[in-house]
Design an enzyme around this catalytic site. Sequence first.
Site, PDB file in Angstrom:
ATOM      1  N   LYS A  61       0.832  -1.213   0.000  1.00  0.00           N
ATOM      2  CA  LYS A  61       0.000   0.000   0.000  1.00  0.00           C
ATOM      3  C   LYS A  61       0.858   1.252   0.000  1.00  0.00           C
ATOM      4  CE  LYS A  61      -4.359  -1.616   1.869  1.00  0.00           C
ATOM      5  NZ  LYS A  61      -5.387  -1.459   2.884  1.00  0.00           N
ATOM      6  N   LYS A 103      -4.978  -9.511  -6.436  1.00  0.00           N
ATOM      7  CA  LYS A 103      -6.099  -9.753  -5.519  1.00  0.00           C
ATOM      8  C   LYS A 103      -7.248  -8.784  -5.792  1.00  0.00           C
ATOM      9  CE  LYS A 103      -6.238  -7.904  -1.591  1.00  0.00           C
ATOM     10  NZ  LYS A 103      -6.134  -7.298  -0.277  1.00  0.00           N
ATOM     11  N   LYS A 161     -10.962  -3.601  -2.709  1.00  0.00           N
ATOM     12  CA  LYS A 161     -11.997  -2.566  -2.588  1.00  0.00           C
ATOM     13  C   LYS A 161     -11.514  -1.233  -3.119  1.00  0.00           C
ATOM     14  CE  LYS A 161     -13.253  -3.711   1.880  1.00  0.00           C
ATOM     15  NZ  LYS A 161     -12.573  -3.070   2.970  1.00  0.00           N
TER      16      LYS A 161
HETATM   17  P1  TYM Z   1     -10.555  -5.564   4.669  1.00  0.00           P
HETATM   18  O1  TYM Z   1     -11.602  -4.555   4.953  1.00  0.00           O
HETATM   19  O2  TYM Z   1      -9.509  -5.211   3.684  1.00  0.00           O
HETATM   20  O3  TYM Z   1     -11.202  -6.924   4.159  1.00  0.00           O
HETATM   21  C1  TYM Z   1     -12.259  -7.525   4.857  1.00  0.00           C
HETATM   22  C2  TYM Z   1     -12.189  -9.034   4.784  1.00  0.00           C
HETATM   23  O4  TYM Z   1     -12.257  -9.494   3.426  1.00  0.00           O
HETATM   24  C3  TYM Z   1     -11.135 -10.317   3.142  1.00  0.00           C
HETATM   25  N1  TYM Z   1     -10.758 -10.098   1.737  1.00  0.00           N
HETATM   26  C4  TYM Z   1     -10.709 -11.063   0.818  1.00  0.00           C
HETATM   27  N2  TYM Z   1     -10.965 -12.379   0.865  1.00  0.00           N
HETATM   28  C5  TYM Z   1     -10.831 -13.089  -0.280  1.00  0.00           C
HETATM   29  N3  TYM Z   1     -10.454 -12.550  -1.465  1.00  0.00           N
HETATM   30  C6  TYM Z   1     -10.184 -11.229  -1.560  1.00  0.00           C
HETATM   31  N4  TYM Z   1      -9.822 -10.699  -2.727  1.00  0.00           N
HETATM   32  C7  TYM Z   1     -10.310 -10.419  -0.390  1.00  0.00           C
HETATM   33  N5  TYM Z   1     -10.120  -9.103  -0.137  1.00  0.00           N
HETATM   34  C8  TYM Z   1     -10.396  -8.933   1.161  1.00  0.00           C
HETATM   35  C9  TYM Z   1     -10.065  -9.845   4.098  1.00  0.00           C
HETATM   36  O5  TYM Z   1      -9.060 -10.807   4.295  1.00  0.00           O
HETATM   37  C10 TYM Z   1     -10.871  -9.586   5.340  1.00  0.00           C
HETATM   38  O6  TYM Z   1     -11.120 -10.778   6.040  1.00  0.00           O
HETATM   39  N6  TYM Z   1      -7.549  -5.135   8.627  1.00  0.00           N
HETATM   40  C11 TYM Z   1      -8.763  -5.749   8.143  1.00  0.00           C
HETATM   41  C12 TYM Z   1      -9.958  -5.406   8.982  1.00  0.00           C
HETATM   42  C13 TYM Z   1      -9.784  -5.629  10.453  1.00  0.00           C
HETATM   43  C14 TYM Z   1      -9.863  -6.884  11.112  1.00  0.00           C
HETATM   44  C15 TYM Z   1      -9.673  -6.592  12.495  1.00  0.00           C
HETATM   45  C16 TYM Z   1     -10.084  -8.177  10.672  1.00  0.00           C
HETATM   46  C17 TYM Z   1      -9.543  -4.682  11.388  1.00  0.00           C
HETATM   47  N7  TYM Z   1      -9.488  -5.262  12.626  1.00  0.00           N
HETATM   48  C18 TYM Z   1      -9.686  -7.620  13.444  1.00  0.00           C
HETATM   49  C19 TYM Z   1     -10.090  -9.198  11.633  1.00  0.00           C
HETATM   50  C20 TYM Z   1      -9.885  -8.917  12.994  1.00  0.00           C
HETATM   51  C21 TYM Z   1      -9.026  -5.274   6.721  1.00  0.00           C
HETATM   52  O7  TYM Z   1      -8.578  -4.229   6.330  1.00  0.00           O
HETATM   53  O8  TYM Z   1      -9.881  -6.048   6.020  1.00  0.00           O
END
Ligand code: TYM
Length: 327
Positions: free
Chosen positions: A112, A194, A197
Amino acid sequence: MKKRVFSGIQPTGNIHIGNYLGAIKRWVSMQANYDNIFCIVDLHAITVLQDPKVLKAKIRELTGLYLAAGIDENKSIVFLQSHIHEHSQLAWIMNCFIPMGWMQRMTQFKEKSAKQKETVSTGLFDYPALMAADILLYKTDVVPVGEDQKQHVELARDAAQRFNNIYGETFVLPEPLIAEVGARIMGLDDPTKKMSKSENAPNHAIGLLDTPDVIRKKIMRATTDSQTTVIFDTTRPGIYNLLTIYQTLTGENKKDIEAKFEGKGYGDFKKALAEVVIESLRPLQERYKELTADPGHIDAILKSGADKARPLAEKTLAEVKKRIGLG
Ligand code: TYM
């Protein structure tokens, strides 16, 4: 006693089918067997500059999507991270226990920050400390996430272990839970990257609220290759990714899917996949419309979720402060 699950998603960009397959759909399927907490992580969202009005709308949208997908607010706690001040307080404490070297190894930050160069915020670098705080505050056993978050959950575990070694047993050591299939859905326009969003290219991702026509168009235009057989072949990332989406949504096994499309080409498979995606998202989209007709309803759910999460967070933070010798 049921094991505790904690997970969260950032209320930014377009929530897509990767977030659904890698996270939300799994949370729903595990819901009955665990003691669940699902968070909308707005403090993580501001590690990148956000438009305040859009952020507010995205918080409601994401909460609506959790519920529409089947997260039941009576079985799971659903809350907004910034409603519980203990997250920021524990994040600061975590900062003081996580060596810089651990943070510097985080691959997501490297990727990032490479895109943002010098405008990258300190918060983006520090984001795994806040994520560790989210997880550790609730004495979480299991963290169901997509593949890209595994390293952050492992860092939370290492931080917990380090704290426990210094001050005595305080935190539960959390485990990441990554699905065998669907944990890394790739972009439709470029199956070597990947699905993300924050990527704005029009054919990159299938949004959970995309209309049937848009879904059909995106899938028909998805990048594949010049071959024709519909098989799970890792050297053909485009068709492999589409087949993975098909497999995760239908629950069918690889052999049966290949048999179904034997003798058919990519075009026929894409048409079938589009219908599977449309029909899988239809009930979610219908429930979403009903749930969000009254925005007051979503706000009330977040408030009641915070009221349930707060005592748990307060208890852990008080314990941590006592261990350290703070006030
Ligand atoms: P975030 O918001 O980027 O993504 C949310 C969830 O979606 C999963 N994900 C994917 N899974 C499969 N294929 C993809 N292309 C894909 N893109 C995203 C992510 O792995 C995630 O599970 N830091 C985290 C949010 C967070 C969090 C936490 C998660 C903050 N605190 C505590 C678990 C526990 C994040 O930015 O996810």
